[in-house]
Design a protein around this motif. Structure first.
Motif, mmCIF file in Angstrom:
data_model
loop_
_atom_site.group_PDB
_atom_site.id
_atom_site.type_symbol
_atom_site.label_atom_id
_atom_site.label_comp_id
_atom_site.label_asym_id
_atom_site.label_seq_id
_atom_site.Cartn_x
_atom_site.Cartn_y
_atom_site.Cartn_z
ATOM 1 N N LEU A 1 0.763 -1.172 0.065
ATOM 2 C CA LEU A 1 -0.174 0.116 0.072
ATOM 3 C C LEU A 1 0.929 1.221 0.031
ATOM 4 N N LEU A 2 2.124 1.218 0.436
ATOM 5 C CA LEU A 2 2.974 1.881 0.502
ATOM 6 C C LEU A 2 3.374 2.885 -0.876
ATOM 7 N N LEU A 3 3.046 2.037 -1.910
ATOM 8 C CA LEU A 3 3.230 2.241 -3.161
ATOM 9 C C LEU A 3 2.226 3.453 -3.615
ATOM 10 N N PHE A 4 1.101 3.487 -3.014
ATOM 11 C CA PHE A 4 0.214 4.383 -3.320
ATOM 12 C C PHE A 4 0.098 5.534 -2.537
ATOM 13 N N TRP A 5 0.925 5.646 -1.647
ATOM 14 C CA TRP A 5 0.751 6.617 -0.689
ATOM 15 C C TRP A 5 1.431 8.067 -1.394
#
Length: 440
Positions: A372-376
């Motif tokens: 999910l950090l890829l979409f932060w």
């Protein structure tokens, strides 16, 4: 052109807010006044900090041009508390849905700071002030990584769907013999409008989040329309996307939090804000309180058992004298060794019982998908097409020829209900972004 292999196509870096919006109202930012927002004649007041803390994907929906405008469409170059920011192309109930979720997350951040659970500033001997248990990170302060942010701050998964649909009716039409070209054009436009409205109503009630993924043209559809046919299997990219979302808070049966058709357009906008199930949620706090209660009850029960006197049978003096005689010097020495060992064991066990357990010894650490950090702060998009053939019920002025099934369109007269066969072409665009509250 080769088809991209990524799960979701990343939005280019130049998609961010224009500098004009970033610079608007810098003087206003210094005081803590409110922005007056007029969303389709519904009035809201919000601070600039609250507004600008919303994720980029939502800000671009509120302000497509990237600037604040007044009712006349003029750009507000110097925003003050007396200005009215007019938003005419956004649903008020959707804005309320957004603010309810973000206000709740902000309240959790302020009223229940996770730093008090982890208690990094204290030594390992001091218990956490919030839950009354020693902190797991205090015992191992090393290894703090960026992924820990997803455990420490309220996080929201922002999933938005923009759906465009196009209708191709197959209903044979006819017109009155004396109808002019202008009348025929008007009847056609009214017919198409009714078809689009019926198709919009049909799509609007489909509130399942993941239903759209199964309607892609890339999927192999079953040959028969029987309800017993299995659902078409998702492709690897779609399945990977669904697995990531379902492991982060979504369910296979999740529905859109807000879904509505834009007035006068064949466009349906949907939004779902899913709170990441981490240590900042009320559910996690309830689990900890329940585990704490169970632990304290177990400790009281164990302490009561250890302090209860043991019942041993009494022996007569003669029996005690005979038993002492029978003991050899070697057995007496072994008894002493066992006695000292048992004493040390009881002392060590008592020390472990007196030491408070760590947080993750009480409750399992939430399993959070680090992808999910890829979409932060990096909204990403996925687009696909689907099609569907169906019959839509319409109420129109006209007559139906029972032999040919031809629909005679009339400017007035009796209203008939007819099922019009159409092919529905659907284009879906998903925008996915992770929003972490309290982190700039």
């Amino acid at each position: 052109m080769a088809e991209p292999q990524s799960v979701i196509t990343q939005v280019s870096a130049d998609q961010g807010l224009p500098p004009v919006m970033q610079d608007q109202g810098q003087d206003f930012l210094d005081d803590d006044s409110l922005i007056h927002m007029n969303i389709q004649e519904n009035h809201y007041y919000i601070t600039r900090d609250q507004l600008m803390s919303l994720p980029e994907s939502l800000l671009l929906c509120l302000f497509p041009s990237g600037v604040f405008m007044d009712r006349t469409g003029q750009v507000i170059t110097n925003l003050t508390s007396q200005d009215e920011v007019y938003v005419g192309n956004f649903a008020p109930d959707c804005f309320e849905y957004i603010m309810e979720n973000y206000v709740r997350a902000q309240e959790d951040l302020v009223n229940f700071p996770v730093e008090e659970i982890f208690d990094r500033g204290l030594s390992s001997r001091e218990p956490s002030r919030f839950f009354g248990f020693s902190s797991p990170n205090a015992l191992s302060p090393a290894g703090h990584s960026e992924a820990d942010i997803l455990h420490e701050k309220p996080s929201i998964i922002v999933l938005r769907e923009d759906l465009d649909y196009y209708c191709v009716p197959f209903q044979p039409l006819s017109y009155p013999e004396d109808a002019s070209d202008e009348l025929k054009t008007g009847l056609d436009e009214n017919f198409i409008s009714q078809v689009k409205l019926a198709a919009g109503s049909y799509l609007s009630v489909q509130t399942s989040v993941f239903q759209g993924l199964h309607s892609s043209n890339r999927l192999k559809k079953p040959q028969s329309d029987s309800p017993d046919q299995p659902t078409p299997k998702l492709g690897p990219a779609e399945q990977h996307l669904m697995d990531m979302l379902c492991s982060s808070g979504f369910q296979g049966t999740s529905v859109w939090g807000n879904r509505a058709q834009e007035p006068g357009k064949s466009v349906i906008s949907s939004l779902s804000l899913c709170r990441l199930m981490n240590e900042t949620t009320q559910e996690f706090r309830d689990q900890v309180e329940e585990a704490k209660k169970n632990h304290e009850e177990k400790m009281l029960s164990t302490r009561a058992q250890s302090e209860s006197p043991s019942l041993t049978p009494l022996q007569s003096p003669s029996q005690q004298h005979n038993d002492t005689k029978r003991k050899s010097r070697l057995s007496s020495l072994a008894d002493n060794v066992r006695s000292r060992s048992a004493s040390r064991h009881r002392s060590s066990s008592r020390q472990r019982q007196d030491q408070a357990p760590t947080l993750y010894e009480l409750v399992s650490k939430p399993d959070i998908n680090s992808k999910l950090l890829l979409f932060w702060k990096k909204p990403a998009r996925k687009c696909w097409w689907g099609e569907e053939e169906l019959k839509l019920p319409l109420k129109l002025y006209g007559q139906v020829n029972p032999e040919t099934g031809e629909l005679l369109l009339l400017p007035d007269g009796p209203i008939v209900t007819v099922e019009v066969p159409i092919k529905l072409h659907i284009r879906r665009v998903w925008t996915l972004e992770l929003s972490v509250v309290g982190v700039e």
